[in-house]
Every structure is written in structure tokens, then in C-alpha cells.
Write an enzyme that holds these catalytic residues in place. Structure first.
Site, short mmCIF file in Angstrom:
data_model
loop_
_atom_site.label_atom_id
_atom_site.label_comp_id
_atom_site.label_asym_id
_atom_site.label_seq_id
_atom_site.Cartn_x
_atom_site.Cartn_y
_atom_site.Cartn_z
N ASP A 1 -23.77 30.42 19.39
CA ASP A 1 -22.50 29.45 20.42
C ASP A 1 -23.34 30.00 21.35
OD1 ASP A 1 -23.04 32.35 19.19
OD2 ASP A 1 -20.50 33.01 19.41
N GLU A 2 -24.05 30.30 21.87
CA GLU A 2 -24.38 31.17 23.40
C GLU A 2 -25.83 30.63 23.72
OE1 GLU A 2 -22.20 35.91 24.35
OE2 GLU A 2 -23.13 34.88 22.50
N VAL A 3 -25.53 30.28 24.06
CA VAL A 3 -26.78 28.93 24.07
C VAL A 3 -27.40 29.21 26.38
CG1 VAL A 3 -28.50 27.00 24.72
CG2 VAL A 3 -27.02 27.86 22.25
N HIS B 1 -29.82 35.31 21.60
CA HIS B 1 -28.86 37.15 20.92
C HIS B 1 -30.84 37.77 20.67
CE1 HIS B 1 -25.43 38.33 22.52
NE2 HIS B 1 -25.08 37.38 23.21
#
Length: 147
Positions: free
Chosen positions: A123-125, A65
Site C-alpha cells: 500500500d505504500e509505494v 518497507h
């Protein structure tokens, strides 16, 4: 918030589209937006919230992000990115440019937020050859040690 008994404001400094707090160290972060909080406005917000029993916990998204940090792409004191399917992701380069820059940004932002917590939002990969899961985890571990 205090009226309805909410006492934590989770404030996203960096997310999908912008870096929302003025950086005096890296003014390039605001090159792609005209809407951001000055450091004085953030200090006022944190003070105002504190007077009402509300904690302000900042979050700097640091995985996929990070498009709001595009102003620092490939600068001498900038960031290295991977681009996978249109998602930018921080690359933990062997030279340590990304790590050093992120530490500098976090250090500058920590002066504005007195709370003991600072959320990295790793947390977002999306993994690619360059930004493998191991590469992202190594950046996460180094930043968590720093914080």
C-alpha cells in the site's frame, strides 16, 4: 486480546527494519538482526492464539518497507531493489529473480500461518524510473495470484 474481545492479531513479519520470523530457506534475512521469532515460536504463538479464539494474520510488507530484507540484496537467489530517496523498494526484474524469491519466502511463511488470509502490504509505494507504478503493480498482481 480475548479478554477484551479482540480476535485478530495482525502480525508484521516484515516491516521497515527487520524480517521478524526465522527463514530456514533464506537465513540471510536474519543477518542484520538478533531479534526474531523462530519458526517453533511462531507455531506456538499461532496455536496459543487459536486456543483463545484469536486469528493470526501475517503481513509481509512488499513495497517500500522492505529494508528488513536487505540481507538478500543481489544474491543469486535474492532480491532486486530500487533505492529512491533512501527508501528501498522491490524491483520486479525481467529475469524474475525477485518474484521467485518472494514466492519462496511466502510459501515458507504460509506453512506457519494456517489462516486463509495473508497480507502483502503493498500500500505504500515510492515510484522511480526503475520501480515505476506499473512495475510495482505487476509484482503485486503476480504475488496475489500466487497467494
Amino acid at each position: 486480546m480475548s479478554f477484551v474481545k479482540l480476535n485478530v492479531l495482525h502480525l508484521h513479519i516484515l516491516d521497515w527494519c527487520r524480517f521478524s520470523v526465522q527463514s530456514k530457506l533464506y537465513p540471510e534475512l536474519q543477518e542484520h538482526t538478533t531479534q526474531f521469532y523462530t519458526q517453533e515460536q511462531i507455531k506456538d504463538l499461532v496455536s496459543y492464539a487459536g486456543d483463545r479464539g484469536i486469528r493470526v494474520i501475517p503481513e509481509v510488507e512488499s513495497a517500500s518497507h522492505v529494508a528488513g530484507m536487505i540481507g538478500l540484496i543481489n544474491k543469486t537467489k535474492g532480491l532486486r531493489f530500487c533505492n529512491d530517496s533512501g527508501f528501498l523498494e522491490l524491483y520486479n526484474d525481467p529475469q524474475g529473480v525477485t518474484l521467485t524469491t518472494m514466492k519462496n519466502i511466502l510459501e515458507e511463511m504460509m506453512t506457519l500461518f494456517p489462516d486463509q488470509f495473508f497480507h502483502l502490504g503493498l500500500d505504500e509505494v515510492t515510484t522511480s524510473t526503475l520501480c515505476s507504478l506499473q512495475n510495482t503493480k505487476s509484482l503485486e498482481q503476480e504475488l496475489m495470484k500466487f497467494l
